[in-house]
Design a protein around this motif. Structure first.
Motif, mmCIF file in Angstrom:
data_model
loop_
_atom_site.group_PDB
_atom_site.id
_atom_site.type_symbol
_atom_site.label_atom_id
_atom_site.label_comp_id
_atom_site.label_asym_id
_atom_site.label_seq_id
_atom_site.Cartn_x
_atom_site.Cartn_y
_atom_site.Cartn_z
ATOM 1 N N VAL A 89 0.833 -1.200 0.000
ATOM 2 C CA VAL A 89 0.000 0.000 0.000
ATOM 3 C C VAL A 89 0.871 1.255 0.000
ATOM 4 C CG1 VAL A 89 -1.612 1.356 1.387
ATOM 5 C CG2 VAL A 89 -2.020 -1.079 1.037
ATOM 6 N N ARG A 90 1.961 1.240 0.767
ATOM 7 C CA ARG A 90 2.883 2.378 0.754
ATOM 8 C C ARG A 90 3.425 2.622 -0.650
ATOM 9 N NH1 ARG A 90 7.474 2.316 -1.152
ATOM 10 N NH2 ARG A 90 8.048 0.419 0.001
ATOM 11 N N ALA A 91 3.807 1.544 -1.359
ATOM 12 C CA ALA A 91 4.328 1.676 -2.717
ATOM 13 C C ALA A 91 3.254 2.200 -3.673
ATOM 14 C CB ALA A 91 4.856 0.328 -3.205
ATOM 15 N N VAL A 92 2.033 1.711 -3.513
ATOM 16 C CA VAL A 92 0.920 2.180 -4.355
ATOM 17 C C VAL A 92 0.682 3.666 -4.140
ATOM 18 C CG1 VAL A 92 -1.602 2.027 -4.619
ATOM 19 C CG2 VAL A 92 -0.209 -0.054 -4.597
ATOM 20 N N LEU A 93 0.736 4.109 -2.883
ATOM 21 C CA LEU A 93 0.568 5.530 -2.584
ATOM 22 C C LEU A 93 1.728 6.365 -3.121
ATOM 23 C CD1 LEU A 93 -0.826 5.666 1.073
ATOM 24 C CD2 LEU A 93 -1.834 6.730 -0.951
ATOM 25 N N GLU A 94 2.938 5.906 -2.828
ATOM 26 C CA GLU A 94 4.133 6.685 -3.189
ATOM 27 C C GLU A 94 4.242 6.890 -4.697
ATOM 28 O OE1 GLU A 94 9.007 6.427 -2.605
ATOM 29 O OE2 GLU A 94 7.663 5.252 -1.320
ATOM 30 N N HIS A 95 3.842 5.884 -5.464
ATOM 31 C CA HIS A 95 3.996 5.953 -6.923
ATOM 32 C C HIS A 95 2.673 6.220 -7.639
ATOM 33 C CE1 HIS A 95 8.132 4.582 -6.425
ATOM 34 N NE2 HIS A 95 7.671 3.646 -5.629
ATOM 35 N N SER A 96 1.645 6.594 -6.886
ATOM 36 C CA SER A 96 0.329 6.957 -7.445
ATOM 37 C C SER A 96 -0.217 5.871 -8.369
ATOM 38 C CB SER A 96 0.439 8.290 -8.206
ATOM 39 O OG SER A 96 0.900 9.318 -7.363
ATOM 40 N N LEU A 97 -0.049 4.614 -7.970
ATOM 41 C CA LEU A 97 -0.483 3.515 -8.829
ATOM 42 C C LEU A 97 -1.994 3.364 -8.875
ATOM 43 C CD1 LEU A 97 2.143 0.735 -7.918
ATOM 44 C CD2 LEU A 97 2.213 2.435 -9.758
ATOM 45 N N ALA A 98 -2.685 3.825 -7.840
ATOM 46 C CA ALA A 98 -4.140 3.679 -7.803
ATOM 47 C C ALA A 98 -4.850 5.020 -7.921
ATOM 48 C CB ALA A 98 -4.565 2.978 -6.518
ATOM 49 N N GLN A 280 -0.384 -25.094 13.589
ATOM 50 C CA GLN A 280 -0.265 -24.049 12.571
ATOM 51 C C GLN A 280 -1.160 -24.390 11.387
ATOM 52 O OE1 GLN A 280 1.286 -21.543 13.784
ATOM 53 N NE2 GLN A 280 1.935 -22.789 15.514
ATOM 54 N N GLY A 281 -2.477 -24.211 11.593
ATOM 55 C CA GLY A 281 -3.439 -24.697 10.623
ATOM 56 C C GLY A 281 -3.789 -23.752 9.497
ATOM 57 N N THR A 282 -3.436 -22.460 9.598
ATOM 58 C CA THR A 282 -3.790 -21.493 8.557
ATOM 59 C C THR A 282 -2.691 -21.449 7.502
ATOM 60 O OG1 THR A 282 -5.013 -20.148 10.150
ATOM 61 C CG2 THR A 282 -4.379 -19.094 8.088
ATOM 62 N N VAL A 283 -3.043 -21.705 6.243
ATOM 63 C CA VAL A 283 -2.051 -21.682 5.166
ATOM 64 C C VAL A 283 -2.219 -20.474 4.250
ATOM 65 C CG1 VAL A 283 -1.719 -24.168 5.193
ATOM 66 C CG2 VAL A 283 -3.469 -23.190 3.698
ATOM 67 N N CYS A 284 -3.376 -19.827 4.314
ATOM 68 C CA CYS A 284 -3.624 -18.650 3.472
ATOM 69 C C CYS A 284 -4.734 -17.854 4.124
ATOM 70 C CB CYS A 284 -4.023 -19.087 2.063
ATOM 71 S SG CYS A 284 -4.474 -17.737 0.942
ATOM 72 N N ALA A 285 -4.578 -16.527 4.185
ATOM 73 C CA ALA A 285 -5.592 -15.706 4.850
ATOM 74 C C ALA A 285 -5.588 -14.298 4.268
ATOM 75 C CB ALA A 285 -5.331 -15.646 6.358
ATOM 76 N N GLY A 286 -6.740 -13.664 4.330
ATOM 77 C CA GLY A 286 -6.813 -12.297 3.825
ATOM 78 C C GLY A 286 -8.193 -11.713 3.997
ATOM 79 N N GLY A 287 -8.454 -10.682 3.212
ATOM 80 C CA GLY A 287 -9.737 -10.015 3.286
ATOM 81 C C GLY A 287 -9.686 -8.615 2.726
ATOM 82 N N ARG A 288 -10.735 -7.870 3.003
ATOM 83 C CA ARG A 288 -10.891 -6.524 2.441
ATOM 84 C C ARG A 288 -10.444 -5.477 3.447
ATOM 85 N NH1 ARG A 288 -12.995 -3.916 -1.737
ATOM 86 N NH2 ARG A 288 -13.354 -5.878 -2.856
ATOM 87 N N TYR A 289 -9.832 -4.389 2.929
ATOM 88 C CA TYR A 289 -9.327 -3.306 3.794
ATOM 89 C C TYR A 289 -9.577 -1.960 3.115
ATOM 90 C CZ TYR A 289 -5.393 -4.448 0.683
ATOM 91 O OH TYR A 289 -4.624 -4.753 -0.408
ATOM 92 N N ASP A 290 -10.848 -1.628 2.920
ATOM 93 C CA ASP A 290 -11.212 -0.444 2.147
ATOM 94 C C ASP A 290 -10.753 0.868 2.776
ATOM 95 O OD1 ASP A 290 -12.349 -2.070 0.289
ATOM 96 O OD2 ASP A 290 -14.421 -1.775 0.949
ATOM 97 N N GLY A 291 -10.486 0.877 4.081
ATOM 98 C CA GLY A 291 -10.098 2.139 4.716
ATOM 99 C C GLY A 291 -8.602 2.321 4.883
ATOM 100 N N LEU A 292 -7.796 1.346 4.474
ATOM 101 C CA LEU A 292 -6.376 1.395 4.802
ATOM 102 C C LEU A 292 -5.615 2.503 4.085
ATOM 103 C CD1 LEU A 292 -3.945 0.272 6.268
ATOM 104 C CD2 LEU A 292 -3.704 -1.447 4.460
ATOM 105 N N ILE A 293 -5.856 2.685 2.785
ATOM 106 C CA ILE A 293 -5.120 3.718 2.053
ATOM 107 C C ILE A 293 -5.458 5.100 2.598
ATOM 108 C CG2 ILE A 293 -4.981 4.881 -0.185
ATOM 109 C CD1 ILE A 293 -4.770 2.256 -1.528
ATOM 110 N N GLU A 294 -6.724 5.341 2.911
ATOM 111 C CA GLU A 294 -7.104 6.628 3.504
ATOM 112 C C GLU A 294 -6.454 6.786 4.876
ATOM 113 O OE1 GLU A 294 -11.184 9.256 4.008
ATOM 114 O OE2 GLU A 294 -11.297 7.064 4.075
#
Length: 434
Positions: A89-98, A280-294
């Motif tokens: 996200v820092r890279a996306v912000l710094e380089h105006s990718l989004a 250690q049962g979780t092998v992949c995890a994620g989700g939505r973070y709509d407020g993070l860039i702001e």
């Protein structure tokens, strides 16, 4: 006597016999992501500490206990990245990718660092592959991320041993209302909570929901349910995700206590879990973070992603015996040469073979040695064939070819016919890496 030098506890060498499986796994994932239109991005492993404090959250276990943080010579506080989303996200912000609503679908891989108690499948330096998508607010991209991981499990042969757990955290507003109700419920039972959960009630109460303490989990049976506090938009988003997973035939279960360990998540959260790796049962995890860039200083930008732990998935492939057989052999042909003149000719011939067959895995003997010693090295290499070039072969401009894995007879082939002979001999061997 000085202490023997060794790796830092929880930071492991990946040895030559292990790297073929790592390369196979990384190649499989990279080709899959290319096929879905995701582009690779590479970020530094060191960032300003403030990045993780602002993104992950001051009162998370990662920031409070686990980060490798130090002051550099300028006095700046730097941290080895504990996870990849904040750096991306820092890279996306710094380089105006989004900027301007640009859609970005990105992926990355590399080491992450957390000062945890090392155990099987959990290390202080560990490796992840992460995928992030920006400016796509609907449940369609959430579903795509889950569907592509499901395709990966099938490619790797482990789909029967992973389970998808889903939940929705809703918006920050609806989650805030739920948080008040949960805190009220937990504070009324404060004395019955374990020590870690008592601390979290004051700092990050939703994390109490995924406590591993069985007494705390029993106490949560009658706790307020997050789904009862979701607004209509969040309910519709989650219903849209489930409809797409149903259409794609991806099995899942709803886990109302799935909250994830990072503050920036909202709406969709998911985990792929297995019972093949113990604790250690979780092998992949994620989700939505709509407020993070702001939250990090940019404009409001939808975002969603996941990360998968490479060490755990490698361990799972080994545990389930899903390691491709061809990975045990890394050499197709071993070239033995005897005498200075033969060694020079072998060098030239080997380079000609590499020119004509770029995917041929050919090792030329180095260090000289007797016929017996070179042949022993050829056999140990795992090669299918040994090429033999001595004085007689040099004079007749031929090479003796000895099959090492079958009972076929040794043959002599002219230099001009050597490339075509090897091409035909190896063509039907599915184990050659192209």
């Amino acid at each position: 006597m000085s202490k023997p030098l060794q790796a830092i506890r929880g930071m492991n060498d990946i040895l030559p016999e292990q790297t073929p499986l790592w390369r196979y796994f990384e190649k499989t994932v990279a080709e899959l992501l290319d096929g879905y239109g995701y582009k690779q991005i590479r970020m530094p492993v060191v960032e300003f500490t403030e990045l993780f404090r602002r993104s992950i959250g001051e009162v998370t276990d990662i920031v409070e206990k686990e980060m490798y943080t130090f002051a550099d010579r300028n006095g700046d506080s730097l941290t080895l990245r504990p996870e990849g989303t904040a750096s991306c996200v820092r890279a996306v912000l710094e380089h105006s990718l989004a900027g301007g609503g640009q859609i970005q679908k990105l992926w990355y891989q590399g080491p992450m660092f957390r000062h945890e108690r090392p155990q099987k499948g959990r290390y202080r330096q560990f490796h992840q592959i992460g995928v992030e998508a920006f400016n796509l607010p609907g449940p369609d991209v959430d579903a795509e991320l889950i569907v592509l991981t499901w395709r990966l499990w099938k490619k790797l042969g482990i789909s029967a041993h992973v389970k998808l757990e889903l939940n929705s955290l809703g918006t920050s507003a609806s989650r805030s209302v739920y948080r008040e109700a949960l805190v009220e419920y937990l504070q009324a039972r404060h004395a019955q909570l374990d020590e870690d959960s008592q601390r979290r009630v004051l700092t990050n109460p939703l994390r109490v929901l995924d406590s591993k303490n069985p007494d705390t989990q029993a106490l949560l049976v009658d706790a307020p349910q997050l789904q009862d506090y979701l607004d209509e938009a969040s309910q519709a988003h989650f219903a849209g995700l489930r409809a797409r997973l149903d259409a794609a035939g991806v099995p899942y279960v709803i886990n109302p206590r799935l909250v994830r360990g990072l503050d920036y998540y909202s709406e969709t959260v998911f985990e792929w879990v297995t019972d093949q790796l113990g604790a250690q049962g979780t092998v992949c995890a994620g989700g939505r973070y709509d407020g993070l860039i702001e939250q990090m200083g940019g404009r409001a930008t939808p975002g969603v992603g996941f990360a998968m732990g490479i060490e755990r998935l490698i361990l799972m492939l080994e545990t389930l015996e899903q390691v491709p057989a061809e990975l045990s052999r890394q050499i197709d042909v071993y070239f033995c040469a005897f005498g200075e003149a033969s060694e020079l000719a072998a060098l030239v011939l080997a380079e000609q073979l590499r020119d004509s067959q770029p995917h041929l895995r050919l090792q030329v003997n180095a260090g000289g040695g007797s016929f017996k010693s070179q042949f022993k090295k050829a056999d140990k290499s795992g090669a299918l064939y040994a090429l033999i070039l001595g004085e007689n072969e040099l004079e007749s401009r031929t090479v003796a070819i000895k099959p090492l894995r079958t009972d076929a007879e040794q043959q002599s082939i002219t230099w001009d016919a050597l490339s075509e002979y090897l091409r035909n001999s190896l063509h039907d061997d599915a184990s050659i890496i192209n």
